[in-house]
Design a protein around this motif. Structure first.
Motif, PDB file in Angstrom:
ATOM      1  N   GLY A 198     -64.481 -27.487  55.543  1.00  0.00           N
ATOM      2  CA  GLY A 198     -65.762 -27.687  54.889  1.00  0.00           C
ATOM      3  C   GLY A 198     -66.535 -26.420  54.599  1.00  0.00           C
ATOM      4  O   GLY A 198     -67.687 -26.472  54.174  1.00  0.00           O
ATOM      5  N   ALA A 199     -65.897 -25.257  54.818  1.00  0.00           N
ATOM      6  CA  ALA A 199     -66.586 -23.987  54.569  1.00  0.00           C
ATOM      7  C   ALA A 199     -66.666 -23.698  53.076  1.00  0.00           C
ATOM      8  O   ALA A 199     -65.831 -24.148  52.285  1.00  0.00           O
ATOM      9  N   GLN A 200     -67.704 -22.946  52.702  1.00  0.00           N
ATOM     10  CA  GLN A 200     -67.805 -22.445  51.331  1.00  0.00           C
ATOM     11  C   GLN A 200     -67.412 -20.968  51.235  1.00  0.00           C
ATOM     12  O   GLN A 200     -67.155 -20.465  50.148  1.00  0.00           O
ATOM     13  N   ALA A 201     -67.382 -20.273  52.370  1.00  0.00           N
ATOM     14  CA  ALA A 201     -67.001 -18.859  52.369  1.00  0.00           C
ATOM     15  C   ALA A 201     -66.372 -18.497  53.710  1.00  0.00           C
ATOM     16  O   ALA A 201     -66.728 -19.066  54.745  1.00  0.00           O
ATOM     17  N   VAL A 202     -65.438 -17.540  53.664  1.00  0.00           N
ATOM     18  CA  VAL A 202     -64.753 -17.078  54.872  1.00  0.00           C
ATOM     19  C   VAL A 202     -64.670 -15.564  54.842  1.00  0.00           C
ATOM     20  O   VAL A 202     -64.369 -14.964  53.801  1.00  0.00           O
ATOM     21  N   LEU A 203     -64.974 -14.932  55.971  1.00  0.00           N
ATOM     22  CA  LEU A 203     -64.737 -13.500  56.146  1.00  0.00           C
ATOM     23  C   LEU A 203     -63.492 -13.340  57.004  1.00  0.00           C
ATOM     24  O   LEU A 203     -63.463 -13.791  58.155  1.00  0.00           O
ATOM     25  N   LEU A 204     -62.457 -12.720  56.438  1.00  0.00           N
ATOM     26  CA  LEU A 204     -61.252 -12.386  57.188  1.00  0.00           C
ATOM     27  C   LEU A 204     -61.427 -10.967  57.701  1.00  0.00           C
ATOM     28  O   LEU A 204     -61.373 -10.004  56.929  1.00  0.00           O
ATOM     29  N   VAL A 205     -61.644 -10.832  59.007  1.00  0.00           N
ATOM     30  CA  VAL A 205     -62.008  -9.537  59.580  1.00  0.00           C
ATOM     31  C   VAL A 205     -60.815  -8.912  60.292  1.00  0.00           C
ATOM     32  O   VAL A 205     -60.104  -9.582  61.051  1.00  0.00           O
ATOM     33  N   TYR A 206     -60.594  -7.617  60.028  1.00  0.00           N
ATOM     34  CA  TYR A 206     -59.581  -6.866  60.766  1.00  0.00           C
ATOM     35  C   TYR A 206     -60.176  -5.547  61.233  1.00  0.00           C
ATOM     36  O   TYR A 206     -61.245  -5.126  60.779  1.00  0.00           O
ATOM     37  N   ASP A 207     -59.502  -4.913  62.156  1.00  0.00           N
ATOM     38  CA  ASP A 207     -59.921  -3.638  62.739  1.00  0.00           C
ATOM     39  C   ASP A 207     -59.112  -2.531  62.065  1.00  0.00           C
ATOM     40  O   ASP A 207     -57.883  -2.533  62.132  1.00  0.00           O
ATOM     41  N   ILE A 208     -59.792  -1.584  61.401  1.00  0.00           N
ATOM     42  CA  ILE A 208     -59.057  -0.553  60.664  1.00  0.00           C
ATOM     43  C   ILE A 208     -58.238   0.357  61.576  1.00  0.00           C
ATOM     44  O   ILE A 208     -57.369   1.087  61.101  1.00  0.00           O
ATOM     45  N   THR A 209     -58.495   0.318  62.883  1.00  0.00           N
ATOM     46  CA  THR A 209     -57.731   1.141  63.822  1.00  0.00           C
ATOM     47  C   THR A 209     -56.534   0.399  64.410  1.00  0.00           C
ATOM     48  O   THR A 209     -55.839   0.932  65.270  1.00  0.00           O
ATOM     49  N   ASN A 210     -56.292  -0.827  63.944  1.00  0.00           N
ATOM     50  CA  ASN A 210     -55.216  -1.643  64.509  1.00  0.00           C
ATOM     51  C   ASN A 210     -54.509  -2.382  63.377  1.00  0.00           C
ATOM     52  O   ASN A 210     -55.005  -3.394  62.882  1.00  0.00           O
ATOM     53  N   LYS A 211     -53.357  -1.898  62.966  1.00  0.00           N
ATOM     54  CA  LYS A 211     -52.628  -2.466  61.825  1.00  0.00           C
ATOM     55  C   LYS A 211     -52.283  -3.936  62.047  1.00  0.00           C
ATOM     56  O   LYS A 211     -52.281  -4.734  61.101  1.00  0.00           O
ATOM     57  N   GLU A 212     -51.994  -4.303  63.261  1.00  0.00           N
ATOM     58  CA  GLU A 212     -51.594  -5.680  63.538  1.00  0.00           C
ATOM     59  C   GLU A 212     -52.707  -6.664  63.200  1.00  0.00           C
ATOM     60  O   GLU A 212     -52.443  -7.813  62.828  1.00  0.00           O
ATOM     61  N   THR A 213     -53.960  -6.235  63.314  1.00  0.00           N
ATOM     62  CA  THR A 213     -55.067  -7.154  63.014  1.00  0.00           C
ATOM     63  C   THR A 213     -55.144  -7.464  61.522  1.00  0.00           C
ATOM     64  O   THR A 213     -55.615  -8.536  61.137  1.00  0.00           O
ATOM     65  N   LEU A 214     -54.689  -6.543  60.662  1.00  0.00           N
ATOM     66  CA  LEU A 214     -54.608  -6.844  59.234  1.00  0.00           C
ATOM     67  C   LEU A 214     -53.514  -7.871  58.987  1.00  0.00           C
ATOM     68  O   LEU A 214     -53.682  -8.801  58.180  1.00  0.00           O
ATOM     69  N   ASN A 215     -52.393  -7.732  59.667  1.00  0.00           N
ATOM     70  CA  ASN A 215     -51.327  -8.727  59.538  1.00  0.00           C
ATOM     71  C   ASN A 215     -51.813 -10.099  59.963  1.00  0.00           C
ATOM     72  O   ASN A 215     -51.452 -11.117  59.360  1.00  0.00           O
ATOM     73  N   ARG A 216     -52.648 -10.118  61.000  1.00  0.00           N
ATOM     74  CA  ARG A 216     -53.194 -11.392  61.471  1.00  0.00           C
ATOM     75  C   ARG A 216     -54.149 -11.995  60.429  1.00  0.00           C
ATOM     76  O   ARG A 216     -54.162 -13.208  60.209  1.00  0.00           O
ATOM     77  N   ALA A 217     -54.929 -11.133  59.778  1.00  0.00           N
ATOM     78  CA  ALA A 217     -55.823 -11.609  58.726  1.00  0.00           C
ATOM     79  C   ALA A 217     -55.025 -12.230  57.579  1.00  0.00           C
ATOM     80  O   ALA A 217     -55.424 -13.248  56.999  1.00  0.00           O
ATOM     81  N   LYS A 218     -53.885 -11.622  57.259  1.00  0.00           N
ATOM     82  CA  LYS A 218     -53.013 -12.178  56.223  1.00  0.00           C
ATOM     83  C   LYS A 218     -52.483 -13.545  56.652  1.00  0.00           C
ATOM     84  O   LYS A 218     -52.334 -14.457  55.825  1.00  0.00           O
ATOM     85  N   PHE A 219     -52.204 -13.688  57.933  1.00  0.00           N
ATOM     86  CA  PHE A 219     -51.739 -14.970  58.470  1.00  0.00           C
ATOM     87  C   PHE A 219     -52.815 -16.035  58.299  1.00  0.00           C
ATOM     88  O   PHE A 219     -52.544 -17.166  57.900  1.00  0.00           O
ATOM     89  N   TRP A 220     -54.083 -15.655  58.609  1.00  0.00           N
ATOM     90  CA  TRP A 220     -55.185 -16.598  58.433  1.00  0.00           C
ATOM     91  C   TRP A 220     -55.321 -17.007  56.973  1.00  0.00           C
ATOM     92  O   TRP A 220     -55.626 -18.161  56.654  1.00  0.00           O
TER      93      TRP A 220
END
Length: 213
Positions: free
Chosen positions: A90-112
């Motif tokens: 039911g959301a109208q907007a989503v922020l996919l947040v990652y940590d620029i010092t941790n590459k794995e968190t960007l991969n996790r954002a892609k998963f989301w």
């Protein structure tokens, strides 16, 4: 399918009021809670990992209407993954947040993002990719260009932020509000459905789309 944003009339009776559900998703310790605290309360808070979900509200009075954000800050730990979809439904907007010092968190954002693509129709919601912890740029593992390129290929808003220094925090929420309001205006004025516009949050901010005047 996401629910339509609730709308009404502002106290002045001039501009409409829109209520939007905004959800923060991302791995644990990327700074989702710190971003929410910085945006809503304008101070930096280093917090323990969120348990379940935290809730904030923020109201913006803009030219096109009054926007009230209902901000849902979700837990990033793996054990909460199975229930997170209940929060972004039911959301109208989503922020996919990652940590620029941790590459794995960007991969996790892609998963989301993959999960969101299963839940929502294309262009049904506004999605922003947010690279947090700009104050630790000397330790970065994710280049700005990498985040920009992924956002471009997926038609996402993009910005790097720092909840600690307040870099870009207000700007990304403002960009989301403006995008949502533009979509409201396009729905009201266009006789037929229109493809979504894009937002470039760089120095030359441009917007294109089939309904662009």
């Amino acid at each position: 399918m996401a629910q339509e944003a609730m709308s009404g009339t502002s106290p002045e009776g001039i501009h409409p009021t829109y209520i939007y559900k905004v959800v923060l998703l991302g791995n644990t310790s990327v700074g989702k809670s710190s971003l929410a605290y910085r945006y809503v309360k304008n101070y930096f808070k280093e917090s323990l990992p969120t348990v379940g979900c935290s809730f904030f509200t923020q109201t913006l009075n803009l030219e096109g209407g009054t926007v009230k954000f209902e901000i849902w800050d979700t837990a990033g730990q793996e054990k909460y993954y199975s229930v997170c979809h209940l929060y972004y439904r039911g959301a109208q907007a989503v922020l996919l947040v990652y940590d620029i010092t941790n590459k794995e968190t960007l991969n996790r954002a892609k998963f989301w993002l993959t999960d969101l693509e299963k839940e929502f129709l294309p262009h049904e919601i506004v999605i922003a990719l947010v690279g947090n912890k700009m104050d630790l740029a000397a330790e970065r593992e994710v280049a700005t260009e990498e985040g920009e390129e992924f956002a471009r290929t997926k038609d996402l808003l993009f910005m790097e932020t720092s909840a600690k220094s307040n870099h870009g925090v207000n700007d990304i929420f403002m960009a989301i509000a403006q995008e949502l309001l533009q979509r409201e205006q396009e729905k009201a004025s266009a006789p037929f459905p229109c493809g979504r516009s894009t937002v470039n949050l760089g120095e030359s901010r441009t917007r294109t789309g089939c309904c662009q005047l």
